[in-house]
Design a protein around this motif. Sequence first.
Motif, short mmCIF file in Angstrom:
data_model
loop_
_atom_site.label_atom_id
_atom_site.label_comp_id
_atom_site.label_asym_id
_atom_site.label_seq_id
_atom_site.Cartn_x
_atom_site.Cartn_y
_atom_site.Cartn_z
N CYS A 215 0.81 -1.22 0.00
CA CYS A 215 0.00 0.00 0.00
C CYS A 215 0.85 1.27 0.00
CB CYS A 215 -0.94 0.01 1.20
SG CYS A 215 -0.13 0.04 2.80
N GLY A 216 2.18 1.15 0.11
CA GLY A 216 3.05 2.31 0.03
C GLY A 216 2.97 3.26 1.22
N GLU A 217 2.49 2.80 2.36
CA GLU A 217 2.28 3.69 3.50
C GLU A 217 3.39 3.59 4.55
OE1 GLU A 217 -1.67 2.96 4.95
OE2 GLU A 217 -2.61 3.52 3.05
N CYS A 218 4.53 3.03 4.20
CA CYS A 218 5.61 2.81 5.16
C CYS A 218 6.02 4.08 5.89
CB CYS A 218 6.84 2.24 4.46
SG CYS A 218 6.54 0.82 3.39
N ASP A 219 6.11 5.19 5.16
CA ASP A 219 6.67 6.42 5.73
C ASP A 219 5.67 7.24 6.54
OD1 ASP A 219 9.06 5.76 4.66
OD2 ASP A 219 9.05 7.26 3.07
N ILE A 220 4.43 6.81 6.61
CA ILE A 220 3.45 7.52 7.44
C ILE A 220 2.91 6.61 8.54
CG2 ILE A 220 2.81 9.20 5.68
CD1 ILE A 220 0.32 7.54 5.11
N GLY A 221 3.58 5.47 8.74
CA GLY A 221 3.16 4.52 9.76
C GLY A 221 2.38 3.38 9.17
#
Length: 582
Positions: A215-221
Motif C-alpha cells: 500500500c506504500g504507507e511505510c513512511d506515514i506509519g
Amino acid sequence: MSTSPMPATKEHVDAVVVGSGFGGSVSAYRLAEAGLRVVVLERGRAYPPGSFARTPREMSRNLWDPSEGLQGLFDVWTFNGFDSVVSSGLGGGSLIYANVLLRKEEKWFVRREGLPGGGYETWPVTRDDLDPHYDVVERMLGAARYPLHAPAYADTRKTLAMQVAAKDLGYEWELPPLAVSFSPGPKEAPGLGLPIRDPEYGNLHGRPRRTCRLCGECDIGCNDGAKNTLDHTYLSAAKAAQADIRTRCEVRGMRLRDSGGYEVGYVEHDPSSEGGRTDTRRLPLRTITCDRLILGAGTYGTTYLLLRNRRTLPGLNLDRLGKRYLGNGDLLTFLLPRHDGGVPLEGSRGPVITSSMLVPDRLDRPDVMGRGFYVQDGGYPGFVDWLTESTDVTGSVFRAGEFAVRAVLSRLLGTPDGNLGGELSRLIGEGKLSAGSLPMLGMGRDVPDGEMRLSGDRLRVDWTTRTSKEYFARMRRVMRDIADHLDTRYADNPMWFLRKIVTVHPLGGAAIGHSREEGVCDPYNAVFGLPGLYVADGAAMPGPVGANPSLTIAALADRMCTRLLENRSREKKGRTGKGRAS
C-alpha cells in the motif's frame, strides 16, 4: 531547566535509556536481557497497528509540538538552507523510515580523509568490527529482500524499471534487505495481508499484524504492522526482559552525580492536553538516577540535550560537541511521465523502497571521480495518487467540461444514457500522471562539515550544501540519465530551486573518534570524560554512512552494549575478588 536544582528523587535504576529509536531500543533490549534494571524514557506515544493517522484532520494533528497541543508522530525541524523530518513515538525513526537495512560499504569507513574546508573525516571502526553486529540486528529485525518473483509481488513495475535502468547504465543493483514481513513466519511462502505470528517474546501492543499489502504507507506509519519496527521487535523483547518502558516522558535535564552515575529530569505530557496550548516549561519535573545513561534521542535530540546540559556534565568535550553534522547526502527528485504517455511506474504499489542502485565512489575504483551514493525507487500511499491527479489542472478541467457538455447534449437530444460508467471513467481520466510518477531517493557520502549550536534555548545548525556541490551535481546527472533510460521526465524537488534540501537522515554532533581530539565519544560510543554516559544514535556518526543509516546505528549500539556489559562483568569480578581477599 537543566541548570536549576532537580527535585529530590528516590528512584534509582541500573540504566536509563533516553529515546526508543534504533540506538535506544537496541540498548534497552541488550541491557535488560543481561539482567539490568532498565527504564526507557520516550517523549512520544505508542502507535499500535491501526492507530496511525490517515484522514486530513488526523494528519493536521500528527505533528510534534506539545506547547501547541500537538503530540503527533512527525517532528519537523527547519534551519537555514534545509529542513529535516524526524519521528516522535515509541520506536523512534523506525515508525516512519523506509525499512532498508543496508550495510555501510567496506571502503567507505575512511581514515583521515581530508575535507574541503580543512580537517578530516575518520571512522574509528571498520566493516569487520561491525559485521557480527550487523548479523545480529538483521536477524532481530527480520530482514527480507523484496520477493519480486513471488506471484503476488511480481508485477511491481517501479522495481523492474530501476533494474533495467541500472543494467543499461552499468551500476550495481540489488533488492536490499528490508525490515518488512512478506511471509507469516520464517521459511513460509509470501502473500498479501496474511496473519503474522508473534515471536516468542510476544508483542507489546497485543494487536494482530498482517503481511505487506503493497500500500506504500511505510513512511506515514504501517497500520497493518507489516513493518518490523522497533516496537514490534527490540522493544517488545526488552519489555519481556522486564525493561520499564515509559511513553510521553521527555527528558529535560541531566547531571553528573557527586557519588557517580547520573540524575535525569523529565516531564510527562498529559494526553488530555492534546489540542490545547500548554506552557510546557511549567510542567512538573520528575527525576530518576542511574549508574549508566544511554542517549538515543536522535541526532537533534541528543546533541541538544548535551549542549543544553553542558554545565552539569563536567568533562564533556565542548571543542568537538556539535561538530561533524551532515544529512547523509539526502536528495529527493521525481520521475514524471512524458506528455505522450510512457510506461507507468506505479509508485504507489509496493513498500516505499524495493530496490537500490549503487553509484561507485572514488574509494571503490581508481577510474571514478567523486563521492559515491545510492539511488533508490521511492513510493507513496495510494491515496496520494488522487492528490497527484488533482495537480493536473488542465486535464481535469477539460475532462469535467467534456462531461458537462455530454450531459447537456444528452438531455437536449432526449437520449439520456442510463449507464454512466463510461462517462464517469472519462471524467476521472486515465491517471497517467499518478501512474507514471515515481520519487527517486538519493543518499551517500556528502561532506560532514556542519555544526550544531545553541542560540538562546534553540538549536541552530550551520550547514551548507556548497562543500558538497560536486556530489549533488553528480547525483542529479545520474538521476537524469535514469529518467532518460526509462523514457520519463526528470523533475527536481521544488525546494531545490529555493536552495533548500530535505534530509531525513541527520547525523553527527557527538561523533565517535579514536581520541578526545577527534570526537565526543570513544570508538565504543562512551563519552570521553564522563564514565557511564553513552551516545547510541545518529549523533555518534563521525561522517556519512552513505547507505540508509539505521542498520549501522543499530549495529554500533549493539557493539557498544557488548563492550559495556563486558566491562561491567570485569568490574563485578574485581569487586568480588577484593571482597574475598579482605
